[in-house]
Design a protein around this motif. Structure first.
Motif, PDB file in Angstrom:
ATOM      1  N   VAL A  36     126.717  29.764 -20.100  1.00  0.00           N
ATOM      2  CA  VAL A  36     127.909  29.208 -19.439  1.00  0.00           C
ATOM      3  C   VAL A  36     127.820  29.385 -17.926  1.00  0.00           C
ATOM      4  N   THR A  37     127.319  30.517 -17.469  1.00  0.00           N
ATOM      5  CA  THR A  37     127.255  30.748 -16.027  1.00  0.00           C
ATOM      6  C   THR A  37     126.132  29.967 -15.361  1.00  0.00           C
ATOM      7  N   VAL A  38     125.110  29.592 -16.110  1.00  0.00           N
ATOM      8  CA  VAL A  38     124.011  28.816 -15.539  1.00  0.00           C
ATOM      9  C   VAL A  38     124.333  27.320 -15.545  1.00  0.00           C
ATOM     10  N   ALA A  39     125.208  26.890 -16.438  1.00  0.00           N
ATOM     11  CA  ALA A  39     125.534  25.462 -16.578  1.00  0.00           C
ATOM     12  C   ALA A  39     125.989  24.808 -15.271  1.00  0.00           C
ATOM     13  N   PRO A  40     126.837  25.456 -14.440  1.00  0.00           N
ATOM     14  CA  PRO A  40     127.244  24.795 -13.193  1.00  0.00           C
ATOM     15  C   PRO A  40     126.082  24.468 -12.248  1.00  0.00           C
ATOM     16  N   LEU A  41     124.991  25.199 -12.356  1.00  0.00           N
ATOM     17  CA  LEU A  41     123.832  24.903 -11.514  1.00  0.00           C
ATOM     18  C   LEU A  41     123.244  23.530 -11.853  1.00  0.00           C
ATOM     19  N   PHE A  42     123.281  23.189 -13.133  1.00  0.00           N
ATOM     20  CA  PHE A  42     122.726  21.909 -13.574  1.00  0.00           C
ATOM     21  C   PHE A  42     123.746  20.777 -13.504  1.00  0.00           C
ATOM     22  N   LEU A  43     125.024  21.123 -13.607  1.00  0.00           N
ATOM     23  CA  LEU A  43     126.067  20.097 -13.611  1.00  0.00           C
ATOM     24  C   LEU A  43     126.603  19.787 -12.222  1.00  0.00           C
ATOM     25  N   GLY A  44     126.254  20.598 -11.247  1.00  0.00           N
ATOM     26  CA  GLY A  44     126.699  20.363  -9.886  1.00  0.00           C
ATOM     27  C   GLY A  44     128.166  20.695  -9.654  1.00  0.00           C
ATOM     28  N   THR A  45     128.734  21.581 -10.446  1.00  0.00           N
ATOM     29  CA  THR A  45     130.137  21.977 -10.288  1.00  0.00           C
ATOM     30  C   THR A  45     130.225  23.319  -9.571  1.00  0.00           C
ATOM     31  N   GLU A  46     131.441  23.770  -9.354  1.00  0.00           N
ATOM     32  CA  GLU A  46     131.660  25.062  -8.705  1.00  0.00           C
ATOM     33  C   GLU A  46     131.178  26.194  -9.606  1.00  0.00           C
ATOM     34  N   PRO A  47     130.528  27.206  -9.044  1.00  0.00           N
ATOM     35  CA  PRO A  47     130.090  28.342  -9.858  1.00  0.00           C
ATOM     36  C   PRO A  47     131.284  29.161 -10.359  1.00  0.00           C
ATOM     37  N   PHE A  48     131.065  29.866 -11.436  1.00  0.00           N
ATOM     38  CA  PHE A  48     132.106  30.711 -12.008  1.00  0.00           C
ATOM     39  C   PHE A  48     132.306  31.966 -11.165  1.00  0.00           C
ATOM     40  N   PRO A  49     133.434  32.667 -11.354  1.00  0.00           N
ATOM     41  CA  PRO A  49     133.650  33.914 -10.608  1.00  0.00           C
ATOM     42  C   PRO A  49     132.661  35.003 -11.029  1.00  0.00           C
ATOM     43  N   THR A  50     132.632  36.049 -10.256  1.00  0.00           N
ATOM     44  CA  THR A  50     131.694  37.149 -10.480  1.00  0.00           C
ATOM     45  C   THR A  50     131.861  37.785 -11.848  1.00  0.00           C
ATOM     46  N   VAL A  51     133.063  37.776 -12.375  1.00  0.00           N
ATOM     47  CA  VAL A  51     133.317  38.389 -13.683  1.00  0.00           C
ATOM     48  C   VAL A  51     132.471  37.707 -14.759  1.00  0.00           C
ATOM     49  N   ALA A  52     132.291  36.417 -14.662  1.00  0.00           N
ATOM     50  CA  ALA A  52     131.478  35.697 -15.640  1.00  0.00           C
ATOM     51  C   ALA A  52     130.025  36.180 -15.597  1.00  0.00           C
ATOM     52  N   TYR A  53     129.530  36.472 -14.432  1.00  0.00           N
ATOM     53  CA  TYR A  53     128.168  36.992 -14.319  1.00  0.00           C
ATOM     54  C   TYR A  53     128.068  38.410 -14.871  1.00  0.00           C
ATOM     55  N   ALA A  54     129.141  39.189 -14.730  1.00  0.00           N
ATOM     56  CA  ALA A  54     129.159  40.542 -15.291  1.00  0.00           C
ATOM     57  C   ALA A  54     129.113  40.492 -16.815  1.00  0.00           C
ATOM     58  N   VAL A  55     129.789  39.513 -17.415  1.00  0.00           N
ATOM     59  CA  VAL A  55     129.755  39.374 -18.877  1.00  0.00           C
ATOM     60  C   VAL A  55     128.340  39.019 -19.332  1.00  0.00           C
ATOM     61  N   SER A  56     127.589  38.353 -18.504  1.00  0.00           N
ATOM     62  CA  SER A  56     126.205  38.022 -18.848  1.00  0.00           C
ATOM     63  C   SER A  56     125.357  39.275 -19.040  1.00  0.00           C
ATOM     64  N   MET A  57     125.742  40.356 -18.407  1.00  0.00           N
ATOM     65  CA  MET A  57     125.000  41.613 -18.529  1.00  0.00           C
ATOM     66  C   MET A  57     125.112  42.206 -19.930  1.00  0.00           C
ATOM     67  N   LEU A  58     126.019  41.679 -20.745  1.00  0.00           N
ATOM     68  CA  LEU A  58     126.149  42.175 -22.110  1.00  0.00           C
ATOM     69  C   LEU A  58     124.895  41.900 -22.933  1.00  0.00           C
ATOM     70  N   MET A  59     124.099  40.951 -22.504  1.00  0.00           N
ATOM     71  CA  MET A  59     122.853  40.674 -23.207  1.00  0.00           C
ATOM     72  C   MET A  59     121.967  41.921 -23.234  1.00  0.00           C
TER      73      MET A  59
END
Length: 86
Positions: A36-59
């Motif tokens: 979900v956090t990488v999708a805006p890079l390909f779709l050309g939309t606004e990036p998600f807030p920092t919290v979304a990137y923190a949730v990615s660390m759950l991997m």
């Protein structure tokens, strides 16, 4: 004569099985968050807030939890094998 271990039933859970299941779920949540956090890079939309990137660390956290479950299961099997020998 060798001692054969009793057959494990489908309902019995080894000591580390719960941790492996929880780790897999946390890993999947982190993987979905990463997509979900990488999708805006390909779709050309606004990036998600920092919290979304923190949730990615759950991997990584899920991977560590599952690894701890595997190590716990290994330790339990070694103890069981050691007690069967003596």
């Amino acid at each position: 004569m060798t001692a054969t271990p009793p057959a494990a039933s489908a309902d019995s859970a080894a000591p580390g099985d719960g941790l492996v299941r929880v780790g897999a779920i946390v890993f999947i949540v982190g993987a979905v968050a990463t997509l979900v956090t990488v999708a805006p890079l390909f779709l050309g939309t606004e990036p998600f807030p920092t919290v979304a990137y923190a949730v990615s660390m759950l991997m990584g956290v899920g991977f560590l939890i599952a690894g701890a479950g595997v190590l716990r299961s290994i330790a339990a099997q070694r103890r069981q094998a050691g007690s069967a020998r003596s």
